[in-house]
Design a protein around this motif. Structure first.
Motif, PDB file in Angstrom:
ATOM      1  N   ASP B 159      29.280  38.152  25.560  1.00 49.47           N
ATOM      2  CA  ASP B 159      30.131  36.992  25.267  1.00 49.47           C
ATOM      3  C   ASP B 159      31.357  37.477  24.497  1.00 49.47           C
ATOM      4  O   ASP B 159      31.251  37.838  23.328  1.00 49.47           O
ATOM      5  CB  ASP B 159      29.329  35.971  24.449  1.00 49.47           C
ATOM      6  N   GLU B 160      32.471  37.502  25.163  1.00 52.18           N
ATOM      7  CA  GLU B 160      33.736  37.996  24.590  1.00 52.18           C
ATOM      8  C   GLU B 160      33.536  39.349  23.905  1.00 52.18           C
ATOM      9  O   GLU B 160      33.784  39.486  22.714  1.00 52.18           O
ATOM     10  CB  GLU B 160      34.263  36.996  23.545  1.00 52.18           C
ATOM     11  N   PRO B 161      33.104  40.356  24.640  1.00 56.67           N
ATOM     12  CA  PRO B 161      32.725  41.611  23.992  1.00 56.67           C
ATOM     13  C   PRO B 161      33.876  42.395  23.391  1.00 56.67           C
ATOM     14  O   PRO B 161      33.659  43.205  22.497  1.00 56.67           O
ATOM     15  CB  PRO B 161      32.064  42.407  25.111  1.00 56.67           C
ATOM     16  N   HIS B 192      38.604  36.514  27.483  1.00 53.54           N
ATOM     17  CA  HIS B 192      39.924  35.901  27.471  1.00 53.54           C
ATOM     18  C   HIS B 192      40.912  36.833  28.168  1.00 53.54           C
ATOM     19  O   HIS B 192      41.932  36.423  28.650  1.00 53.54           O
ATOM     20  CB  HIS B 192      40.418  35.755  26.032  1.00 53.54           C
ATOM     21  N   TYR B 193      40.533  38.145  28.136  1.00 50.27           N
ATOM     22  CA  TYR B 193      41.453  39.144  28.686  1.00 50.27           C
ATOM     23  C   TYR B 193      41.283  39.203  30.187  1.00 50.27           C
ATOM     24  O   TYR B 193      40.331  39.778  30.702  1.00 50.27           O
ATOM     25  CB  TYR B 193      41.181  40.512  28.069  1.00 50.27           C
ATOM     26  N   ILE B 194      42.232  38.575  30.877  1.00 45.48           N
ATOM     27  CA  ILE B 194      42.114  38.463  32.307  1.00 45.48           C
ATOM     28  C   ILE B 194      42.208  39.833  32.974  1.00 45.48           C
ATOM     29  O   ILE B 194      41.552  40.090  33.973  1.00 45.48           O
ATOM     30  CB  ILE B 194      43.160  37.460  32.806  1.00 45.48           C
ATOM     31  N   GLN B 195      42.958  40.708  32.317  1.00 53.22           N
ATOM     32  CA  GLN B 195      43.079  42.068  32.844  1.00 53.22           C
ATOM     33  C   GLN B 195      41.700  42.712  32.993  1.00 53.22           C
ATOM     34  O   GLN B 195      41.419  43.410  33.956  1.00 53.22           O
ATOM     35  CB  GLN B 195      43.957  42.894  31.893  1.00 53.22           C
ATOM     36  N   GLU B 196      40.845  42.411  32.019  1.00 51.95           N
ATOM     37  CA  GLU B 196      39.495  42.984  32.051  1.00 51.95           C
ATOM     38  C   GLU B 196      38.706  42.476  33.248  1.00 51.95           C
ATOM     39  O   GLU B 196      38.040  43.237  33.942  1.00 51.95           O
ATOM     40  CB  GLU B 196      38.737  42.607  30.777  1.00 51.95           C
ATOM     41  N   ALA B 197      38.772  41.183  33.447  1.00 51.19           N
ATOM     42  CA  ALA B 197      38.060  40.601  34.578  1.00 51.19           C
ATOM     43  C   ALA B 197      38.588  41.219  35.867  1.00 51.19           C
ATOM     44  O   ALA B 197      37.832  41.559  36.774  1.00 51.19           O
ATOM     45  CB  ALA B 197      38.252  39.100  34.592  1.00 51.19           C
ATOM     46  N   GLU B 198      39.901  41.394  35.910  1.00 51.97           N
ATOM     47  CA  GLU B 198      40.536  41.950  37.100  1.00 51.97           C
ATOM     48  C   GLU B 198      40.072  43.395  37.326  1.00 51.97           C
ATOM     49  O   GLU B 198      39.811  43.803  38.443  1.00 51.97           O
ATOM     50  CB  GLU B 198      42.062  41.889  36.910  1.00 51.97           C
TER      51      GLU B 198
END
Lengths: 253, 308
Positions: B159-161, B192-198
């Motif tokens: 959760d939001e690591p 929150h960091y969309i870059q991470e998800a990407e």
């Protein structure tokens, strides 16, 4: 059954106790020693025997109970309140532990601590006064039963409390007065009849009376009645804990 | 791939009346990295908390590897490791003690060799005897991950690591997540960091106001919603777009000095050749050109805005 889980909670709580040994063990022992010095030696020498027992020895079971009650409540309530306060309770809640297992870990550790403390106070007492234990098995039974019952009570307080102030409230405003008025330092027979009757509403009276009976064979209230009262209180605490876990009160949203 | 988590009709309304989750249906595939994206208060943590047993659902059901999270809670919780959002840990314990404690809580007997491996993997070995209170925020975050991994879970919730974690540690953490995934662990993360998800996720779910707005394979999502733009920097600024170029739907930008053409890069025809031919015929010269693809962040912001 998740035995490693129960043991993990138990060990963790015991380790916390060892870390704060000065506060959790040394300070009650010193406080009790002072009671012996003041009540046993200084004032006690001027008080006549009660039921054939010298005053100094008479107060020993009550003093052990006083410590047993306050420490059981303090240990168990703090044990469960602290993870709630810091938020680490998420781990216990997300672990494959049943409510009974969580209670067994916390209450088991809290009861162990107060039993050890009770025995140490008993040993300390022998340095000041001469003690006789007529019914050692019953003595051990009442010691363990009371420790478990009041640790459960403490566990409920720890779940109920919403701040450190509330955590202190019950021990300070309920347990301590009840213990002092529960025949720790006197026999109920010295009270006026009205206050004798009022005292019977105090659950601590039964604990102290039964415990003292196991030492000296004399009791304010019959041992059978005391035993029933202790078991009733145990059942009430178990009921409260069961309700907490069933409803998730203050634990789960 | 088979499903490891199956969520059906899950909803949660708190006592205050706040509806944190409306009806959620979601399947998580075994061995994938699933990223749950959403603004603050969208319901990400509530969803995770229900699956882990911390919050009681109002309705609906969740199964983990076929086991119901309420009826068979022992089976499901043994499989799950949770790294919470908040840095909550036993501050006066040592790293070794707290990680070993977690292993026990989740029903596993002590295994010093395994705990040692987890601590080494997370670069915590030299801190094993340090009390948590003496560690930095990033180190504490690693300890929380170590605690979550202590009982060898097959599913890991993060959760939001990487909130409040520096770049280096973040990269280390993602490296670890990749290794875990390669070892067969299913990973569900919120960020929150969309870059991470990407960068990380196989699939992405977007949650907003307690509703899953979309769940899509990341590449598919990027393709579906990913528009590409061609920006032409003109030699001479234009006042208006010539009528002969009207069918290209161009936009004039930067005081007429740029022409922007939007196209679907995955489509059969991008229309670029046609556009350039028409520009040459219209006598419009350009000195430079540039293409850009909309990021997941733009997609996400677009989705959440549309949902409001």
């Amino acid at each position: 059954m998740n035995l490693p889980g129960i043991l993990a909670i138990y060990r963790y709580e015991m380790a916390r106790w060892v870390r704060t040994l000065l506060q959790s063990l040394v300070s009650p022992v010193i406080a009790t020693s002072l009671y012996f010095v003041v009540f046993g030696a200084a004032i006690g020498s001027r008080i006549s025997e009660i039921d054939g027992v010298p005053y100094g020895a008479f107060i020993v079971p009550g003093l052990i109970m006083l410590n047993l009650l306050t420490q059981s409540v303090a240990n168990a309530s703090f044990g469960i309140y602290f993870p709630r306060f810091t938020g680490t309770i998420y781990e216990q809640l997300s672990a494959p532990l049943s409510p009974i297992e969580i209670v067994a870990g916390y209450v088991g550790a809290a009861a162990t601590k107060s039993i050890i403390l009770g025995l140490i106070i008993l040993a300390t007492a022998t340095l000041f006064v001469q003690i006789r234990i007529d019914h050692p098995v019953w003595m051990a039974f009442f010691l363990v039963l009371t420790a478990i019952t009041f640790s459960l009570f403490g566990f409920v307080i720890g779940l109920w409390a919403e701040g450190f102030e509330q955590l202190q409230l019950v021990p300070l405003l309920v347990i301590t007065p009840l213990t002092f008025l529960g025949g720790t330092f006197y026999s109920l027979s010295v009270l006026p009849p009205l206050w004798q009757t009022v005292s019977l509403l105090n659950p601590v009276v039964y604990l102290v009376s039964a415990f003292r009976w196991s030492f000296y064979g004399t009791a304010d209230v019959s041992v059978e009645v005391s035993l029933v009262m202790i078991l009733v209180f145990l059942a009430l605490c178990l009921g409260a804990v069961w309700w907490v876990f069933k409803t998730g009160y203050r634990l789960k949203s | 791939m088979s499903q490891i988590i199956s969520i059906k009709g899950l909803s949660k309304t708190y006592k205050s009346g706040f509806e944190a989750l409306k009806t959620i249906d979601l399947d998580i595939e075994k061995g994938e990295i699933f990223a749950l994206l959403g603004p603050n208060g969208a319901g990400k943590t509530t969803l995770i908390s229900i699956i882990c047993g911390i919050v009681t659902p109002s309705s609906g059901s969740v199964t983990v590897d076929g086991y119901d999270i309420i009826r068979d809670y022992r089976a499901t919780r043994s499989m799950i490791g949770l790294v919470p959002q908040e840095l909550t840990a036993e501050m006066f314990e040592t790293v070794w003690a707290t990680v070993s404690h977690s292993r026990g809580l989740f029903g596993k007997w002590p295994d010093p060799a395994y705990v040692e491996k987890v601590l080494k993997d997370l670069a915590l070995w030299d801190k094993k005897d340090s009390k948590l209170i003496t560690l930095s925020g990033g180190m504490k975050r690693r300890v929380l991950i170590a605690k979550a991994l202590a009982h060898e879970p097959s599913i890991l919730f993060l959760d939001e690591p990487t909130a409040g974690v520096d770049v280096e540690l973040r990269n280390d953490m993602w490296e670890l997540v990749r290794r875990l995934r390669n070892s067969g662990v299913t990973i569900i993360l919120t960020t929150h960091y969309i870059q991470e998800a990407e960068d990380m996720a196989d699939r992405i779910g977007v949650i907003n106001n307690g509703e899953l707005i979309l769940v899509e394979d990341k590449r598919e999502l990027m393709r579906k919603l990913g528009k590409k733009q061609l920006t032409l920097q003109l030699h001479d600024a234009l006042d208006a777009i010539p009528a002969s170029l009207a069918n290209h739907h161009l936009v004039l930008a930067n005081d007429g000095s740029e022409l922007v053409y939007t196209y679907d890069s995955q489509g059969p025809r991008t229309g670029i050749t046609h556009l350039l031919t028409d520009l040459a015929e219209a006598g419009i010269r350009f000195k430079d050109l540039d293409t850009s693809q909309s990021s997941l962040e733009e997609i996400f912001v677009g989705l959440v805005r549309r949902d409001r």
